[in-house]
Design an enzyme around this catalytic site. Structure first.
Site, PDB file in Angstrom:
ATOM      1  N   SER A 198       0.828  -1.214   0.000  1.00 12.71           N
ATOM      2  CA  SER A 198       0.000   0.000   0.000  1.00 12.71           C
ATOM      3  C   SER A 198       0.858   1.257   0.000  1.00 12.71           C
ATOM      4  CB  SER A 198      -0.913   0.016   1.227  1.00 12.71           C
ATOM      5  OG  SER A 198      -1.679  -1.163   1.289  1.00 12.71           O
TER       6      SER A 198
HETATM    7  N1  SAH Z   1      -0.664  -5.205   3.912  1.00 13.05           N
HETATM    8  C1  SAH Z   1       0.107  -5.446   2.717  1.00 13.05           C
HETATM    9  C2  SAH Z   1      -0.583  -5.024   1.444  1.00 13.05           C
HETATM   10  C3  SAH Z   1      -1.827  -5.794   1.212  1.00 13.05           C
HETATM   11  S1  SAH Z   1      -2.193  -6.185  -0.453  1.00 13.05           S
HETATM   12  C4  SAH Z   1       1.489  -4.813   2.795  1.00 13.05           C
HETATM   13  O1  SAH Z   1       1.776  -4.145   3.791  1.00 13.05           O
HETATM   14  O2  SAH Z   1       2.281  -5.026   1.875  1.00 13.05           O
HETATM   15  C5  SAH Z   1      -3.493  -7.318  -0.068  1.00 13.05           C
HETATM   16  C6  SAH Z   1      -3.033  -8.721   0.229  1.00 13.05           C
HETATM   17  O3  SAH Z   1      -4.166  -9.440   0.661  1.00 13.05           O
HETATM   18  C7  SAH Z   1      -2.499  -9.446  -0.999  1.00 13.05           C
HETATM   19  O4  SAH Z   1      -1.227  -9.956  -0.737  1.00 13.05           O
HETATM   20  C8  SAH Z   1      -3.510 -10.566  -1.202  1.00 13.05           C
HETATM   21  O5  SAH Z   1      -2.949 -11.772  -1.694  1.00 13.05           O
HETATM   22  C9  SAH Z   1      -4.053 -10.756   0.189  1.00 13.05           C
HETATM   23  N2  SAH Z   1      -5.374 -11.372   0.273  1.00 13.05           N
HETATM   24  C10 SAH Z   1      -6.474 -11.190  -0.519  1.00 13.05           C
HETATM   25  N3  SAH Z   1      -7.493 -11.961  -0.101  1.00 13.05           N
HETATM   26  C11 SAH Z   1      -7.039 -12.657   0.988  1.00 13.05           C
HETATM   27  C12 SAH Z   1      -7.617 -13.620   1.862  1.00 13.05           C
HETATM   28  N4  SAH Z   1      -8.882 -14.045   1.732  1.00 13.05           N
HETATM   29  N5  SAH Z   1      -6.853 -14.098   2.859  1.00 13.05           N
HETATM   30  C13 SAH Z   1      -5.558 -13.691   3.036  1.00 13.05           C
HETATM   31  N6  SAH Z   1      -4.958 -12.788   2.241  1.00 13.05           N
HETATM   32  C14 SAH Z   1      -5.697 -12.272   1.228  1.00 13.05           C
END
Ligand code: SAH
Length: 218
Positions: free
Chosen positions: A66
């Site tokens: 993000s």
């Molecule tokens: N917090 C992260 C950025 C998040 S991007 C950082 O600091 O880099 C969102 C992430 O959520 C992605 O890696 C995606 O694979 C994950 N994601 C999406 N759906 C999910 C689910 N149901 N369970 C776990 N992770 C999930």
């Protein structure tokens, strides 16, 4: 292009001054965490030169780390206290988890894409911060480690999962980008008081979607 030596310290200070403090975030602990955690170690080598810029960046598998402001804003709204048990849904690069760990929280974080979970573990180790990363579907929460003081969701969800609500302590809080309409997401903070749920709405934002199940890779 790698960021040599201590160069990144100047870049992170400027990032905090120009992108975060300048937009009204004043919590000194949050500003300190964003200054001290080396964000360039959470992106691939070829993107390190952009790590302190005002944007999200790709981390592979169609996912992103993000934008720094959004990490700071969500951290400020979640307001983690030292020793609190916090669950993050969507580990991605591990950067948000690192910021929460830097602030003294006991961090558990769930990722559905195995190579991202593994890389996030390595990233956290490299910066010397501790968070437990789980490969699982975050929609189900993490019952084996519940209850949590707070849950932070870093992927856009159309609803607040019942599983998350069940895994909260009394007075627990959930912060997420709620998907309201295609292309429209807004930060929602819910505090679960004994007699009622308090809801507050904050910034409009864009996040990758919360998906179901584990990612099947090649
Ligand atoms: N917090 C992260 C950025 C998040 S991007 C950082 O600091 O880099 C969102 C992430 O959520 C992605 O890696 C995606 O694979 C994950 N994601 C999406 N759906 C999910 C689910 N149901 N369970 C776990 N992770 C999930």
């Amino acid at each position: 292009m790698a960021i040599w030596g201590e160069n990144w310290v100047e870049l992170s200070k400027r990032m905090v001054r120009e992108q975060i403090a300048a937009r009204g975030i004043s919590n000194s602990k949050v500003l300190d965490a964003l200054t001290k955690v080396p964000r360039h170690l959470f992106v691939s080598d070829d993107l390190q030169f952009m790590a302190y810029d005002d944007c999200p960046l790709p981390i592979g598998y169609d996912q992103t780390i993000s934008q720094p402001y959004m990490v700071a804003r969500m951290t400020e709204l979640l307001d983690p206290k030292p020793g609190e048990k916090i669950l993050e849904i969507g580990t991605g690069s591990g950067y948000q988890a690192a910021i929460l760990a830097y602030l003294g929280a006991e961090v558990f974080s769930i990722e559905r894409i195995e190579p991202l979970a593994e890389r996030a573990r390595r990233n956290l180790k490299r910066v010397g911060l501790k968070a437990s990363i789980f490969l699982a579907d975050g929609k189900l929460g993490l019952p084996e480690k519940a209850p949590f003081d707070a849950i932070i969701v870093t992927a856009a969800s159309a609803k607040v999962s019942k599983a998350w609500e069940k895994q909260l302590k009394g007075n627990g809080r959930i912060l997420l980008p709620l998907h309201l309409h295609p292309g429209v997401e807004r930060l929602l903070l819910r505090v679960y008081k004994r007699e009622k749920i308090e809801e507050k709405w904050y910034d409009y934002c864009r996040f990758v979607p919360l998906l179901s199940g584990l990612e099947k890779l090649g």
